[in-house]
Write a protein that holds these residues in place. Structure first.
Motif, PDB file in Angstrom:
ATOM      1  N   GLU A 127       0.835  -1.195   0.000  1.00 12.49           N
ATOM      2  CA  GLU A 127       0.000   0.000   0.000  1.00 12.49           C
ATOM      3  C   GLU A 127       0.872   1.248   0.000  1.00 12.49           C
ATOM      4  O   GLU A 127       0.586   2.236  -0.644  1.00 12.49           O
ATOM      5  CB  GLU A 127      -0.894   0.024   1.246  1.00 12.49           C
ATOM      6  CG  GLU A 127      -2.040  -0.945   1.190  1.00 12.49           C
ATOM      7  CD  GLU A 127      -2.843  -0.935   2.494  1.00 12.49           C
ATOM      8  OE1 GLU A 127      -2.776   0.047   3.231  1.00 12.49           O
ATOM      9  OE2 GLU A 127      -3.526  -1.945   2.763  1.00 12.49           O
ATOM     10  N   ALA A 238     -14.557   2.879  15.719  1.00  9.30           N
ATOM     11  CA  ALA A 238     -14.272   1.493  16.104  1.00  9.30           C
ATOM     12  C   ALA A 238     -13.024   0.980  15.375  1.00  9.30           C
ATOM     13  O   ALA A 238     -12.489   1.644  14.484  1.00  9.30           O
ATOM     14  CB  ALA A 238     -15.485   0.622  15.779  1.00  9.30           C
ATOM     15  N   VAL A 241     -12.091   0.585  10.999  1.00  9.84           N
ATOM     16  CA  VAL A 241     -13.018   1.340  10.153  1.00  9.84           C
ATOM     17  C   VAL A 241     -12.297   2.211   9.119  1.00  9.84           C
ATOM     18  O   VAL A 241     -12.929   2.736   8.198  1.00  9.84           O
ATOM     19  CB  VAL A 241     -13.961   2.239  11.002  1.00  9.84           C
ATOM     20  CG1 VAL A 241     -14.877   1.388  11.859  1.00  9.84           C
ATOM     21  CG2 VAL A 241     -13.174   3.211  11.866  1.00  9.84           C
ATOM     22  N   THR A 372     -16.439   5.869   5.441  1.00 12.02           N
ATOM     23  CA  THR A 372     -15.409   5.115   4.713  1.00 12.02           C
ATOM     24  C   THR A 372     -16.044   3.923   3.992  1.00 12.02           C
ATOM     25  O   THR A 372     -17.197   3.576   4.224  1.00 12.02           O
ATOM     26  CB  THR A 372     -14.338   4.576   5.687  1.00 12.02           C
ATOM     27  OG1 THR A 372     -14.985   3.794   6.691  1.00 12.02           O
ATOM     28  CG2 THR A 372     -13.562   5.701   6.346  1.00 12.02           C
ATOM     29  N   LYS A 373     -15.241   3.332   3.125  1.00 15.99           N
ATOM     30  CA  LYS A 373     -15.596   2.074   2.448  1.00 15.99           C
ATOM     31  C   LYS A 373     -16.845   2.203   1.583  1.00 15.99           C
ATOM     32  O   LYS A 373     -17.638   1.277   1.483  1.00 15.99           O
ATOM     33  CB  LYS A 373     -15.719   0.936   3.468  1.00 15.99           C
ATOM     34  CG  LYS A 373     -14.493   0.880   4.397  1.00 15.99           C
ATOM     35  CD  LYS A 373     -14.341  -0.399   5.142  1.00 15.99           C
ATOM     36  CE  LYS A 373     -13.118  -0.338   6.076  1.00 15.99           C
ATOM     37  NZ  LYS A 373     -12.787  -1.539   6.745  1.00 15.99           N
ATOM     38  N   ASP A 375     -16.871   2.151  -1.415  1.00 12.28           N
ATOM     39  CA  ASP A 375     -16.706   1.209  -2.529  1.00 12.28           C
ATOM     40  C   ASP A 375     -17.284  -0.164  -2.187  1.00 12.28           C
ATOM     41  O   ASP A 375     -17.506  -0.974  -3.067  1.00 12.28           O
ATOM     42  CB  ASP A 375     -15.219   1.078  -2.886  1.00 12.28           C
ATOM     43  CG  ASP A 375     -14.372   0.740  -1.671  1.00 12.28           C
ATOM     44  OD1 ASP A 375     -14.498   1.420  -0.638  1.00 12.28           O
ATOM     45  OD2 ASP A 375     -13.587  -0.218  -1.750  1.00 12.28           O
ATOM     46  N   GLU A 376     -17.500  -0.425  -0.900  1.00 13.67           N
ATOM     47  CA  GLU A 376     -18.044  -1.731  -0.510  1.00 13.67           C
ATOM     48  C   GLU A 376     -19.524  -1.622  -0.170  1.00 13.67           C
ATOM     49  O   GLU A 376     -20.123  -2.555   0.355  1.00 13.67           O
ATOM     50  CB  GLU A 376     -17.293  -2.268   0.722  1.00 13.67           C
ATOM     51  CG  GLU A 376     -15.842  -2.573   0.448  1.00 13.67           C
ATOM     52  CD  GLU A 376     -15.116  -3.046   1.698  1.00 13.67           C
ATOM     53  OE1 GLU A 376     -15.711  -3.038   2.786  1.00 13.67           O
ATOM     54  OE2 GLU A 376     -13.939  -3.420   1.565  1.00 13.67           O
ATOM     55  N   GLY A 400     -12.006   3.446  -1.136  1.00  5.52           N
ATOM     56  CA  GLY A 400     -11.031   2.455  -1.574  1.00  5.52           C
ATOM     57  C   GLY A 400      -9.818   2.462  -0.661  1.00  5.52           C
ATOM     58  O   GLY A 400      -9.665   3.326   0.208  1.00  5.52           O
TER      59      GLY A 400
HETATM   60  N1  LIG Z   1     -12.419  -1.006   0.694  1.00  3.41           N
HETATM   61  C1  LIG Z   1     -11.958  -0.061   1.504  1.00  3.41           C
HETATM   62  N2  LIG Z   1     -11.087  -0.374   2.479  1.00  3.41           N
HETATM   63  C2  LIG Z   1     -10.636   0.614   3.282  1.00  3.41           C
HETATM   64  C3  LIG Z   1     -11.047   1.953   3.133  1.00  3.41           C
HETATM   65  N3  LIG Z   1     -10.421   2.694   4.093  1.00  3.41           N
HETATM   66  C4  LIG Z   1      -9.645   1.834   4.798  1.00  3.41           C
HETATM   67  N4  LIG Z   1      -9.771   0.578   4.311  1.00  3.41           N
HETATM   68  C5  LIG Z   1      -9.117  -0.641   4.776  1.00  3.41           C
HETATM   69  O1  LIG Z   1      -9.632  -1.000   6.030  1.00  3.41           O
HETATM   70  C6  LIG Z   1      -8.616  -1.667   6.782  1.00  3.41           C
HETATM   71  C7  LIG Z   1      -8.482  -1.017   8.149  1.00  3.41           C
HETATM   72  O2  LIG Z   1      -7.994   0.295   7.969  1.00  3.41           O
HETATM   73  P1  LIG Z   1      -7.226   1.074   9.121  1.00  3.41           P
HETATM   74  O3  LIG Z   1      -6.937   2.444   8.600  1.00  3.41           O
HETATM   75  O4  LIG Z   1      -6.070   0.309   9.635  1.00  3.41           O
HETATM   76  O5  LIG Z   1      -8.372   1.103  10.224  1.00  3.41           O
HETATM   77  P2  LIG Z   1      -8.300   1.649  11.735  1.00  3.41           P
HETATM   78  O6  LIG Z   1      -8.187   0.443  12.608  1.00  3.41           O
HETATM   79  O7  LIG Z   1      -9.590   2.361  11.937  1.00  3.41           O
HETATM   80  O8  LIG Z   1      -7.120   2.558  11.835  1.00  3.41           O
HETATM   81  C8  LIG Z   1      -7.346  -1.581   5.954  1.00  3.41           C
HETATM   82  O9  LIG Z   1      -7.188  -2.769   5.250  1.00  3.41           O
HETATM   83  C9  LIG Z   1      -7.637  -0.442   4.985  1.00  3.41           C
HETATM   84  O10 LIG Z   1      -6.913  -0.552   3.788  1.00  3.41           O
HETATM   85  C10 LIG Z   1     -11.979   2.265   2.081  1.00  3.41           C
HETATM   86  O11 LIG Z   1     -12.413   3.396   1.873  1.00  3.41           O
HETATM   87  N5  LIG Z   1     -12.398   1.215   1.304  1.00  3.41           N
END
Ligand SMILES: Nc1nc2c(ncn2[C@@H]2O[C@H](COP(=O)(O)OP(=O)(O)O)[C@@H](O)[C@H]2O)c(=O)[nH]1
Ligand SMILES: [Mg+2]
Length: 429
Positions: A127, A238, A241, A372-373, A375-376, A400
Protein backbone atom coordinates in the motif's frame (compact mmCIF):
# COMPACT_ATOMS: atom_id res chain seq x y z
CA UNK A 1 6.17 -3.60 32.99
CA UNK A 2 9.32 -4.45 31.10
CA UNK A 3 10.97 -1.49 29.35
CA UNK A 4 13.82 -2.02 26.89
CA UNK A 5 15.82 -0.02 24.43
CA UNK A 6 16.57 -1.35 20.96
CA UNK A 7 18.92 -0.04 18.33
CA UNK A 8 18.56 -0.54 14.63
CA UNK A 9 19.60 1.03 11.34
CA UNK A 10 16.00 1.69 10.33
CA UNK A 11 12.46 1.55 11.63
CA UNK A 12 11.52 -1.71 9.91
CA UNK A 13 14.30 -3.79 11.40
CA UNK A 14 13.97 -2.01 14.76
CA UNK A 15 10.29 -2.82 15.00
CA UNK A 16 11.04 -6.37 13.97
CA UNK A 17 13.48 -6.63 16.88
CA UNK A 18 10.89 -5.26 19.27
CA UNK A 19 8.29 -7.73 18.05
CA UNK A 20 10.65 -10.66 18.32
CA UNK A 21 11.79 -9.73 21.79
CA UNK A 22 8.62 -8.44 23.41
CA UNK A 23 5.80 -9.72 21.24
CA UNK A 24 3.33 -7.92 19.04
CA UNK A 25 1.53 -6.28 21.97
CA UNK A 26 4.63 -4.28 22.87
CA UNK A 27 4.18 -0.56 23.17
CA UNK A 28 6.55 1.93 21.55
CA UNK A 29 7.35 4.55 24.16
CA UNK A 30 9.67 6.66 22.06
CA UNK A 31 11.86 6.64 18.99
CA UNK A 32 14.83 8.88 18.28
CA UNK A 33 17.89 8.97 16.11
CA UNK A 34 21.22 9.06 17.92
CA UNK A 35 24.74 9.23 16.50
CA UNK A 36 27.11 6.47 17.52
CA UNK A 37 30.86 6.16 17.40
CA UNK A 38 33.89 8.31 18.16
CA UNK A 39 32.96 10.95 15.60
CA UNK A 40 30.21 12.41 17.74
CA UNK A 41 27.86 14.46 15.56
CA UNK A 42 29.38 12.93 12.46
CA UNK A 43 28.93 9.39 13.75
CA UNK A 44 26.67 6.83 12.16
CA UNK A 45 22.97 7.59 12.79
CA UNK A 46 21.23 4.86 14.71
CA UNK A 47 17.56 4.56 15.48
CA UNK A 48 16.88 4.01 19.16
CA UNK A 49 13.48 2.57 20.06
CA UNK A 50 12.24 2.40 23.63
CA UNK A 51 9.54 -0.21 23.99
CA UNK A 52 7.65 -1.76 26.85
CA UNK A 53 5.51 -4.76 27.51
CA UNK A 54 3.31 -5.53 30.45
CA UNK A 55 2.19 -9.06 31.20
CA UNK A 56 -1.15 -7.69 32.42
CA UNK A 57 -2.04 -6.25 29.04
CA UNK A 58 -4.72 -8.21 27.23
CA UNK A 59 -3.39 -10.55 24.61
CA UNK A 60 -4.67 -10.38 21.03
CA UNK A 61 -5.48 -13.70 19.41
CA UNK A 62 -3.37 -12.92 16.41
CA UNK A 63 -0.39 -11.58 18.34
CA UNK A 64 0.85 -14.15 20.82
CA UNK A 65 4.11 -13.46 22.59
CA UNK A 66 7.05 -15.44 21.32
CA UNK A 67 7.92 -18.43 23.45
CA UNK A 68 11.64 -18.01 22.83
CA UNK A 69 13.75 -15.66 24.96
CA UNK A 70 14.73 -12.33 23.43
CA UNK A 71 17.48 -12.36 20.85
CA UNK A 72 20.91 -11.14 21.85
CA UNK A 73 20.81 -8.12 19.62
CA UNK A 74 17.88 -6.69 21.54
CA UNK A 75 19.68 -6.32 24.87
CA UNK A 76 19.51 -2.91 26.47
CA UNK A 77 23.11 -2.74 27.52
CA UNK A 78 25.06 -4.01 24.53
CA UNK A 79 23.22 -4.09 21.26
CA UNK A 80 24.86 -6.21 18.59
CA UNK A 81 25.95 -4.68 15.28
CA UNK A 82 22.88 -3.94 13.23
CA UNK A 83 21.66 -5.19 9.91
CA UNK A 84 24.30 -7.87 9.75
CA UNK A 85 22.45 -11.13 10.27
CA UNK A 86 20.81 -12.87 7.31
CA UNK A 87 17.47 -12.65 9.08
CA UNK A 88 17.69 -8.89 9.44
CA UNK A 89 18.81 -8.54 5.85
CA UNK A 90 15.85 -10.61 4.69
CA UNK A 91 13.53 -8.28 6.52
CA UNK A 92 14.69 -5.02 5.02
CA UNK A 93 11.99 -2.85 3.39
CA UNK A 94 13.36 -3.59 -0.05
CA UNK A 95 13.31 -7.34 0.45
CA UNK A 96 9.85 -7.30 1.90
CA UNK A 97 8.62 -5.36 -1.10
CA UNK A 98 10.28 -7.56 -3.62
CA UNK A 99 10.69 -11.09 -2.34
CA UNK A 100 7.70 -13.40 -1.94
CA UNK A 101 8.67 -14.35 1.62
CA UNK A 102 11.67 -13.87 3.89
CA UNK A 103 13.90 -16.90 4.31
CA UNK A 104 13.55 -18.78 7.54
CA UNK A 105 16.27 -20.97 9.01
CA UNK A 106 15.33 -24.65 8.68
CA UNK A 107 16.39 -25.39 12.25
CA UNK A 108 14.09 -22.81 13.81
CA UNK A 109 10.66 -22.96 12.23
CA UNK A 110 8.67 -19.84 12.93
CA UNK A 111 5.18 -20.22 14.34
CA UNK A 112 2.24 -19.37 12.08
CA UNK A 113 1.31 -16.04 13.75
CA UNK A 114 4.70 -14.59 12.90
CA UNK A 115 4.30 -15.56 9.23
CA UNK A 116 0.97 -13.81 9.34
CA UNK A 117 2.73 -10.72 10.78
CA UNK A 118 5.21 -10.71 7.94
CA UNK A 119 2.47 -11.15 5.36
CA UNK A 120 0.58 -8.25 6.90
CA UNK A 121 3.68 -6.07 6.90
CA UNK A 122 4.31 -6.90 3.25
CA UNK A 123 0.75 -6.01 2.32
CA UNK A 124 1.05 -2.70 4.17
CA UNK A 125 4.27 -2.01 2.32
CA UNK A 126 2.48 -2.69 -0.94
CA UNK A 127 0.00 0.00 0.00
CA UNK A 128 2.89 2.32 0.83
CA UNK A 129 4.47 1.76 -2.53
CA UNK A 130 1.21 2.95 -4.04
CA UNK A 131 1.30 5.92 -1.70
CA UNK A 132 4.69 7.00 -3.01
CA UNK A 133 3.53 6.62 -6.58
CA UNK A 134 0.43 8.63 -5.78
CA UNK A 135 2.39 11.39 -4.06
CA UNK A 136 4.69 11.89 -7.00
CA UNK A 137 2.06 13.43 -9.23
CA UNK A 138 -0.19 14.92 -6.64
CA UNK A 139 -1.38 18.49 -7.04
CA UNK A 140 -2.27 20.65 -4.05
CA UNK A 141 -5.83 20.03 -2.96
CA UNK A 142 -8.26 22.92 -2.93
CA UNK A 143 -9.74 24.00 0.37
CA UNK A 144 -13.49 24.00 0.35
CA UNK A 145 -15.70 26.16 2.46
CA UNK A 146 -18.97 24.77 3.73
CA UNK A 147 -21.93 26.93 2.81
CA UNK A 148 -24.03 28.15 5.70
CA UNK A 149 -26.78 25.65 6.44
CA UNK A 150 -30.35 26.81 6.19
CA UNK A 151 -32.89 24.12 6.89
CA UNK A 152 -35.32 24.00 3.98
CA UNK A 153 -38.95 24.60 4.70
CA UNK A 154 -40.07 21.11 3.70
CA UNK A 155 -37.93 19.42 6.35
CA UNK A 156 -39.67 21.43 9.05
CA UNK A 157 -43.08 20.34 7.89
CA UNK A 158 -44.75 17.23 9.18
CA UNK A 159 -44.18 14.23 6.94
CA UNK A 160 -47.11 13.01 4.92
CA UNK A 161 -49.00 10.25 6.62
CA UNK A 162 -50.28 8.11 3.79
CA UNK A 163 -48.47 8.47 0.48
CA UNK A 164 -48.57 5.59 -1.92
CA UNK A 165 -45.30 3.65 -1.98
CA UNK A 166 -45.56 3.23 -5.70
CA UNK A 167 -45.09 6.95 -6.32
CA UNK A 168 -41.99 7.40 -8.50
CA UNK A 169 -40.10 9.57 -5.99
CA UNK A 170 -40.86 7.20 -3.11
CA UNK A 171 -39.69 4.20 -5.08
CA UNK A 172 -36.44 5.85 -6.06
CA UNK A 173 -35.67 7.09 -2.56
CA UNK A 174 -36.46 3.81 -0.81
CA UNK A 175 -34.36 1.91 -3.34
CA UNK A 176 -31.43 4.19 -2.49
CA UNK A 177 -31.69 3.30 1.20
CA UNK A 178 -33.25 6.58 2.28
CA UNK A 179 -35.28 5.86 5.39
CA UNK A 180 -39.02 5.85 5.15
CA UNK A 181 -39.74 8.98 7.14
CA UNK A 182 -37.28 11.07 5.12
CA UNK A 183 -38.50 9.54 1.86
CA UNK A 184 -42.08 10.44 2.73
CA UNK A 185 -41.13 14.03 3.44
CA UNK A 186 -39.12 14.45 0.25
CA UNK A 187 -41.81 12.72 -1.78
CA UNK A 188 -44.44 15.09 -0.47
CA UNK A 189 -42.26 18.07 -1.29
CA UNK A 190 -41.72 16.73 -4.82
CA UNK A 191 -45.45 16.26 -5.33
CA UNK A 192 -46.11 19.80 -4.20
CA UNK A 193 -43.45 21.33 -6.38
CA UNK A 194 -43.61 19.29 -9.58
CA UNK A 195 -46.43 18.94 -12.05
CA UNK A 196 -47.72 15.35 -12.51
CA UNK A 197 -46.05 15.03 -15.92
CA UNK A 198 -42.73 16.20 -14.44
CA UNK A 199 -43.03 13.52 -11.74
CA UNK A 200 -43.25 10.92 -14.50
CA UNK A 201 -40.15 12.22 -16.26
CA UNK A 202 -37.27 10.27 -14.63
CA UNK A 203 -34.61 12.84 -15.54
CA UNK A 204 -36.63 15.77 -14.27
CA UNK A 205 -37.55 13.92 -11.08
CA UNK A 206 -34.00 12.89 -10.46
CA UNK A 207 -32.70 16.39 -10.98
CA UNK A 208 -35.31 17.72 -8.57
CA UNK A 209 -34.49 15.11 -5.92
CA UNK A 210 -30.77 15.77 -6.28
CA UNK A 211 -31.33 19.44 -5.56
CA UNK A 212 -33.70 18.68 -2.70
CA UNK A 213 -31.25 16.29 -1.04
CA UNK A 214 -28.30 18.62 -1.63
CA UNK A 215 -30.34 21.33 0.09
CA UNK A 216 -30.60 19.42 3.35
CA UNK A 217 -27.09 17.97 3.54
CA UNK A 218 -24.51 19.74 5.67
CA UNK A 219 -20.88 19.24 4.82
CA UNK A 220 -17.59 20.54 6.13
CA UNK A 221 -14.57 19.14 4.36
CA UNK A 222 -12.47 22.13 5.23
CA UNK A 223 -8.77 21.78 5.97
CA UNK A 224 -6.57 24.73 6.89
CA UNK A 225 -4.71 26.92 4.43
CA UNK A 226 -1.07 27.67 4.99
CA UNK A 227 -0.45 30.16 7.77
CA UNK A 228 -4.17 30.57 8.59
CA UNK A 229 -4.01 29.08 12.07
CA UNK A 230 -3.59 25.52 13.21
CA UNK A 231 -6.31 22.92 12.85
CA UNK A 232 -6.29 19.82 15.05
CA UNK A 233 -8.25 16.83 13.81
CA UNK A 234 -8.61 13.55 15.68
CA UNK A 235 -10.15 10.55 13.97
CA UNK A 236 -12.16 8.35 16.31
CA UNK A 237 -14.19 5.23 15.70
CA UNK A 238 -14.27 1.49 16.10
CA UNK A 239 -11.38 -0.78 15.16
CA UNK A 240 -10.72 -1.37 11.47
CA UNK A 241 -13.02 1.34 10.15
CA UNK A 242 -10.20 3.12 8.30
CA UNK A 243 -8.96 5.78 10.73
CA UNK A 244 -5.24 5.37 10.13
CA UNK A 245 -5.61 5.00 6.38
CA UNK A 246 -7.78 8.12 6.26
CA UNK A 247 -5.20 10.07 8.32
CA UNK A 248 -2.58 9.10 5.74
CA UNK A 249 -4.89 10.17 2.90
CA UNK A 250 -5.64 13.51 4.57
CA UNK A 251 -1.96 14.17 5.28
CA UNK A 252 -0.91 13.24 1.75
CA UNK A 253 -3.73 15.31 0.26
CA UNK A 254 -2.66 18.38 2.24
CA UNK A 255 1.07 18.02 1.64
CA UNK A 256 1.28 20.26 -1.40
CA UNK A 257 -0.96 23.00 -0.09
CA UNK A 258 0.65 23.14 3.35
CA UNK A 259 4.20 22.59 2.17
CA UNK A 260 4.47 19.56 4.43
CA UNK A 261 3.72 21.70 7.48
CA UNK A 262 1.81 18.86 9.12
CA UNK A 263 2.43 16.74 12.22
CA UNK A 264 0.98 13.37 13.07
CA UNK A 265 0.19 12.25 16.59
CA UNK A 266 -0.98 8.83 17.59
CA UNK A 267 -2.61 7.95 20.85
CA UNK A 268 -3.22 4.47 19.44
CA UNK A 269 -0.70 2.72 21.64
CA UNK A 270 -2.58 -0.50 22.26
CA UNK A 271 -0.72 -2.46 19.62
CA UNK A 272 2.75 -2.07 18.22
CA UNK A 273 1.37 -2.70 14.73
CA UNK A 274 -0.84 0.37 14.99
CA UNK A 275 2.07 2.70 15.77
CA UNK A 276 4.13 0.97 13.14
CA UNK A 277 1.53 1.56 10.43
CA UNK A 278 1.42 5.32 11.01
CA UNK A 279 5.18 5.50 11.54
CA UNK A 280 5.77 4.09 8.10
CA UNK A 281 3.40 6.62 6.55
CA UNK A 282 5.09 9.44 8.47
CA UNK A 283 8.51 8.33 7.28
CA UNK A 284 7.43 8.23 3.66
CA UNK A 285 5.89 11.67 3.85
CA UNK A 286 8.75 12.91 6.08
CA UNK A 287 6.31 14.14 8.69
CA UNK A 288 6.99 14.10 12.42
CA UNK A 289 5.08 11.53 14.43
CA UNK A 290 4.50 11.81 18.16
CA UNK A 291 3.40 8.80 20.18
CA UNK A 292 1.37 9.99 23.13
CA UNK A 293 0.40 7.56 25.85
CA UNK A 294 -1.21 9.64 28.57
CA UNK A 295 -3.77 12.42 28.12
CA UNK A 296 -1.63 14.80 30.17
CA UNK A 297 1.22 14.48 27.62
CA UNK A 298 -0.87 15.50 24.64
CA UNK A 299 -0.71 19.21 25.36
CA UNK A 300 3.09 19.18 25.35
CA UNK A 301 3.17 17.22 22.12
CA UNK A 302 0.86 19.79 20.53
CA UNK A 303 3.03 22.59 21.88
CA UNK A 304 6.08 21.08 20.18
CA UNK A 305 4.27 21.41 16.86
CA UNK A 306 2.56 24.73 17.41
CA UNK A 307 3.97 26.12 14.15
CA UNK A 308 2.35 23.41 12.03
CA UNK A 309 -0.82 24.19 10.07
CA UNK A 310 -2.38 20.78 10.52
CA UNK A 311 -2.21 18.23 13.31
CA UNK A 312 -3.74 14.85 12.56
CA UNK A 313 -4.36 12.63 15.58
CA UNK A 314 -4.89 8.90 15.19
CA UNK A 315 -6.66 7.04 17.97
CA UNK A 316 -7.07 3.43 18.97
CA UNK A 317 -10.14 1.61 17.80
CA UNK A 318 -12.57 1.62 20.70
CA UNK A 319 -15.46 -0.66 21.07
CA UNK A 320 -18.28 1.79 21.60
CA UNK A 321 -19.69 -0.77 24.04
CA UNK A 322 -16.73 -0.34 26.36
CA UNK A 323 -17.70 2.61 28.55
CA UNK A 324 -14.33 2.78 30.33
CA UNK A 325 -12.46 2.89 27.02
CA UNK A 326 -14.74 5.67 25.81
CA UNK A 327 -14.03 7.70 28.95
CA UNK A 328 -10.30 7.14 28.51
CA UNK A 329 -10.58 8.42 24.97
CA UNK A 330 -12.60 11.45 26.02
CA UNK A 331 -9.83 12.38 28.48
CA UNK A 332 -7.57 13.15 25.49
CA UNK A 333 -9.88 15.85 24.20
CA UNK A 334 -10.40 18.54 26.84
CA UNK A 335 -12.04 21.47 25.12
CA UNK A 336 -9.17 23.89 25.75
CA UNK A 337 -6.93 21.87 23.42
CA UNK A 338 -9.22 22.70 20.51
CA UNK A 339 -9.09 19.22 19.02
CA UNK A 340 -11.96 18.32 16.71
CA UNK A 341 -12.95 14.67 17.01
CA UNK A 342 -14.30 13.32 13.70
CA UNK A 343 -16.19 10.05 13.87
CA UNK A 344 -15.18 7.54 11.21
CA UNK A 345 -18.07 5.30 10.16
CA UNK A 346 -17.95 2.55 7.56
CA UNK A 347 -20.84 3.19 5.16
CA UNK A 348 -21.65 -0.53 4.78
CA UNK A 349 -22.87 -0.83 8.37
CA UNK A 350 -26.31 -1.93 9.49
CA UNK A 351 -28.51 0.95 10.49
CA UNK A 352 -28.95 -0.04 14.13
CA UNK A 353 -25.22 -0.66 14.57
CA UNK A 354 -24.44 2.73 13.11
CA UNK A 355 -26.93 4.39 15.42
CA UNK A 356 -25.46 2.58 18.41
CA UNK A 357 -21.94 3.65 17.53
CA UNK A 358 -22.95 7.27 17.02
CA UNK A 359 -24.85 7.33 20.29
CA UNK A 360 -21.87 6.08 22.23
CA UNK A 361 -19.27 8.29 20.55
CA UNK A 362 -21.52 11.26 21.15
CA UNK A 363 -19.85 11.64 24.56
CA UNK A 364 -17.21 13.46 22.47
CA UNK A 365 -17.85 16.86 20.88
CA UNK A 366 -18.07 15.35 17.38
CA UNK A 367 -17.15 17.80 14.62
CA UNK A 368 -18.18 15.64 11.67
CA UNK A 369 -18.81 12.20 10.31
CA UNK A 370 -16.32 10.66 7.90
CA UNK A 371 -17.82 7.80 5.91
CA UNK A 372 -15.41 5.12 4.71
CA UNK A 373 -15.60 2.07 2.45
CA UNK A 374 -18.16 3.55 0.09
CA UNK A 375 -16.71 1.21 -2.53
CA UNK A 376 -18.04 -1.73 -0.51
CA UNK A 377 -21.46 -0.19 0.00
CA UNK A 378 -24.61 -0.50 -2.08
CA UNK A 379 -27.25 2.17 -1.64
CA UNK A 380 -25.87 5.28 0.02
CA UNK A 381 -29.07 6.60 1.58
CA UNK A 382 -27.30 5.97 4.89
CA UNK A 383 -25.40 9.24 4.36
CA UNK A 384 -28.61 11.26 4.25
CA UNK A 385 -30.30 9.29 7.04
CA UNK A 386 -27.37 9.77 9.43
CA UNK A 387 -27.01 13.41 8.61
CA UNK A 388 -30.68 14.18 9.19
CA UNK A 389 -30.90 12.20 12.40
CA UNK A 390 -27.79 13.57 14.04
CA UNK A 391 -27.07 16.92 12.45
CA UNK A 392 -23.25 16.70 12.46
CA UNK A 393 -21.90 17.58 9.01
CA UNK A 394 -20.17 15.06 6.76
CA UNK A 395 -16.57 16.03 6.01
CA UNK A 396 -14.88 13.30 3.98
CA UNK A 397 -15.73 10.08 2.18
CA UNK A 398 -13.34 7.31 1.32
CA UNK A 399 -13.94 4.85 -1.46
CA UNK A 400 -11.03 2.45 -1.57
CA UNK A 401 -7.80 1.32 0.00
CA UNK A 402 -5.47 3.31 -2.19
CA UNK A 403 -3.52 6.00 -0.37
CA UNK A 404 -3.77 8.88 -1.14
CA UNK A 405 -6.24 8.65 -4.03
CA UNK A 406 -9.36 7.15 -2.52
CA UNK A 407 -10.77 10.09 -0.61
CA UNK A 408 -13.35 12.72 -1.51
CA UNK A 409 -14.23 15.98 0.14
CA UNK A 410 -17.91 15.98 1.00
CA UNK A 411 -19.98 18.51 -0.92
CA UNK A 412 -23.79 18.57 -0.90
CA UNK A 413 -24.29 18.31 -4.67
CA UNK A 414 -21.77 15.51 -5.05
CA UNK A 415 -23.21 13.62 -2.08
CA UNK A 416 -26.76 13.98 -3.37
CA UNK A 417 -25.67 12.72 -6.76
CA UNK A 418 -23.92 9.74 -5.16
CA UNK A 419 -26.95 8.88 -3.04
CA UNK A 420 -29.21 8.88 -6.07
CA UNK A 421 -26.75 7.00 -8.26
CA UNK A 422 -26.77 3.98 -5.92
CA UNK A 423 -23.15 3.04 -6.29
CA UNK A 424 -20.25 4.43 -4.26
CA UNK A 425 -17.73 2.54 -6.37
CA UNK A 426 -18.55 4.57 -9.47
CA UNK A 427 -16.92 7.53 -7.75
CA UNK A 428 -13.57 5.79 -7.69
CA UNK A 429 -10.48 7.89 -8.20
N1 LIG B 1 -12.42 -1.01 0.69
C1 LIG B 1 -11.96 -0.06 1.50
N2 LIG B 1 -11.09 -0.37 2.48
C2 LIG B 1 -10.64 0.61 3.28
C3 LIG B 1 -11.05 1.95 3.13
N3 LIG B 1 -10.42 2.69 4.09
C4 LIG B 1 -9.64 1.83 4.80
N4 LIG B 1 -9.77 0.58 4.31
C5 LIG B 1 -9.12 -0.64 4.78
O1 LIG B 1 -9.63 -1.00 6.03
C6 LIG B 1 -8.62 -1.67 6.78
C7 LIG B 1 -8.48 -1.02 8.15
O2 LIG B 1 -7.99 0.29 7.97
P1 LIG B 1 -7.23 1.07 9.12
O3 LIG B 1 -6.94 2.44 8.60
O4 LIG B 1 -6.07 0.31 9.64
O5 LIG B 1 -8.37 1.10 10.22
P2 LIG B 1 -8.30 1.65 11.74
O6 LIG B 1 -8.19 0.44 12.61
O7 LIG B 1 -9.59 2.36 11.94
O8 LIG B 1 -7.12 2.56 11.84
C8 LIG B 1 -7.35 -1.58 5.95
O9 LIG B 1 -7.19 -2.77 5.25
C9 LIG B 1 -7.64 -0.44 4.98
O10 LIG B 1 -6.91 -0.55 3.79
C10 LIG B 1 -11.98 2.26 2.08
O11 LIG B 1 -12.41 3.40 1.87
N5 LIG B 1 -12.40 1.21 1.30
MG1 LIG C 1 -5.49 2.43 13.12
Amino acid sequence: MQVRVFEAPDMASGLKQVKEALGADALILSTRTVRKGKLGLLGKPVLEITAAVDERWPQGETTPRPAAPPRDNSQTTSPAPMGTTPRQAALSYENLWQSPAPERPASAPTPAPEQEDTRQLRSELQELRQLIQGLAGRLPATARTAPAYVEPEFIRRQPATDPADNRPAMQLLLAMGVDRKTALTINRYAEEELAPEQMKDPDRLREFLTRAIAGVLRTTGRLPDKGKGQQRLALVGATGVGKTTTIAKLAAGSMGRLGGNIALITIDTYRIAAVEQLKVYSEIMRLPLEVVIRPQDLEQALERHRERDLILIDTAGRSPRNEAAMQELAAFFPLHLGIEPHLVLPAPTRDNELEDTIARFSCLPLASFIFTKLDECGPLGVLLNTQLRHGAPISFLTNGQRVPEDILTAEPARLADMILSHDGACYHG
